[in-house]
Design an enzyme around this catalytic site. Structure first.
Site, PDB file in Angstrom:
ATOM      1  N   THR A   7      -1.273   7.825  -0.947  1.00 11.83           N
ATOM      2  CA  THR A   7      -2.729   7.633  -1.763  1.00 11.83           C
ATOM      3  C   THR A   7      -3.453   6.455  -0.973  1.00 11.83           C
ATOM      4  OG1 THR A   7      -1.803   6.122  -3.063  1.00 11.83           O
ATOM      5  CG2 THR A   7      -1.295   8.452  -3.379  1.00 11.83           C
TER       6      THR A   7
ATOM      7  N   ASP B  23       2.381  -7.911   9.267  1.00 15.63           N
ATOM      8  CA  ASP B  23       3.243  -7.748  10.328  1.00 15.63           C
ATOM      9  C   ASP B  23       3.234  -8.757  11.592  1.00 15.63           C
ATOM     10  OD1 ASP B  23       4.589  -5.400   9.283  1.00 15.63           O
ATOM     11  OD2 ASP B  23       3.529  -4.016  10.287  1.00 15.63           O
TER      12      ASP B  23
ATOM     13  N   ASP C  41      -2.180  -4.871  11.627  1.00 20.86           N
ATOM     14  CA  ASP C  41      -1.635  -5.294  10.414  1.00 20.86           C
ATOM     15  C   ASP C  41      -1.237  -6.622  10.281  1.00 20.86           C
ATOM     16  OD1 ASP C  41       0.391  -5.685   8.346  1.00 20.86           O
ATOM     17  OD2 ASP C  41       0.255  -3.493   8.158  1.00 20.86           O
TER      18      ASP C  41
ATOM     19  N   ARG D 241       0.835  -1.255   0.028  1.00 15.23           N
ATOM     20  CA  ARG D 241       0.066   0.005  -0.157  1.00 15.23           C
ATOM     21  C   ARG D 241       0.981   1.208  -0.009  1.00 15.23           C
ATOM     22  NH1 ARG D 241      -4.650   1.150   4.701  1.00 15.23           N
ATOM     23  NH2 ARG D 241      -2.682   1.264   5.784  1.00 15.23           N
TER      24      ARG D 241
END
Length: 216
Positions: free
Chosen positions: A113, A211, A208, A109
């Site tokens: 944006t 992660d 996440d 990602r």
């Protein structure tokens, strides 16, 4: 009648159990991996319940002949994990679909944006027209990554009604975008959460997933 996006949240106690473990911020990495794998297994089981092609036959038991039904594994099946987090689902899903071929798609990602960037694409140039595809995308937040994947599959000959998506947590913004662009899609998710924060993360979510899977 126009197709409408379908999303199923199976009311299975094992799905709720492993989701609770995955959500807990104190869950250590090895157990988090186990939770994600178990969620993949049970969601895959639900997703293919009435989706796999079958053939009828007869078999001989030790006592008599009887009708039987088998999965038609001659029909092409594909699993597309969206890296990194999708890797946490691969092994358990492949146990449910042992003959499926695996095609990796790596996305990251852009934090400015919130749009996906592709860094790895192992999809074939064209799929067999009859291929059924299971996309492994654990977090459906903004929907940008999955839309990218669906566009890639569409370009390679796979319509949305031949795709099923496995997700751990989904959020309304992603579902709204997907329903507009790919209304024939079917999604299986452990939970639908209420909102995103200003960074595009699902709240309450589970953080996440990549992660936490890899301890990074």
């Amino acid at each position: 009648m126009a197709p409408q996006l379908r999303i199923f949240v199976p009311p299975h106690p094992l799905i709720r159990h492993w989701l609770g473990i995955a959500r807990d911020r104190q869950t250590p990495t090895p157990l988090f991996r186990t939770a994600i794998a178990e969620l993949g297994r049970w969601l895959a089981y639900e997703a293919v319940r009435e989706w796999l092609p079958t053939v009828s036959a007869t078999v001989l038991t030790p006592l008599a002949e009887t009708p039987a039904e088998f999965v038609d594994f001659s029909q092409p099946l594909a699993i597309v994990p969206v890296l990194r987090a999708g890797l946490g689902l691969v092994d358990s899903v492949q146990q449910v679909l042992p003959t499926a071929r695996i095609f990796h798609l790596g996305l990251e990602r852009d934090e400015a944006t919130l749009e996906p960037r592709c860094y790895l694409n192992r999809l074939p140039e064209q799929f067999d027209a009859n291929t059924r595809v299971l996309v492994l995308e654990p977090m459906l937040a903004t929907g940008g990554s999955l839309l990218y994947v669906l566009d890639q599959l569409s370009d390679r000959g796979i319509p949305a009604d031949q795709i099923r998506v496995l997700s751990i947590v989904a959020a309304p913004p992603a579902l709204q975008k997907l329903s507009q662009r790919y209304p024939a899609l079917t999604i299986y998710s452990a939970i639908i959460d209420e909102q995103l924060n200003d960074r595009g993360f699902i709240v309450p979510g589970l953080g996440d997933a990549g992660d936490r899977l890899f301890g990074t």
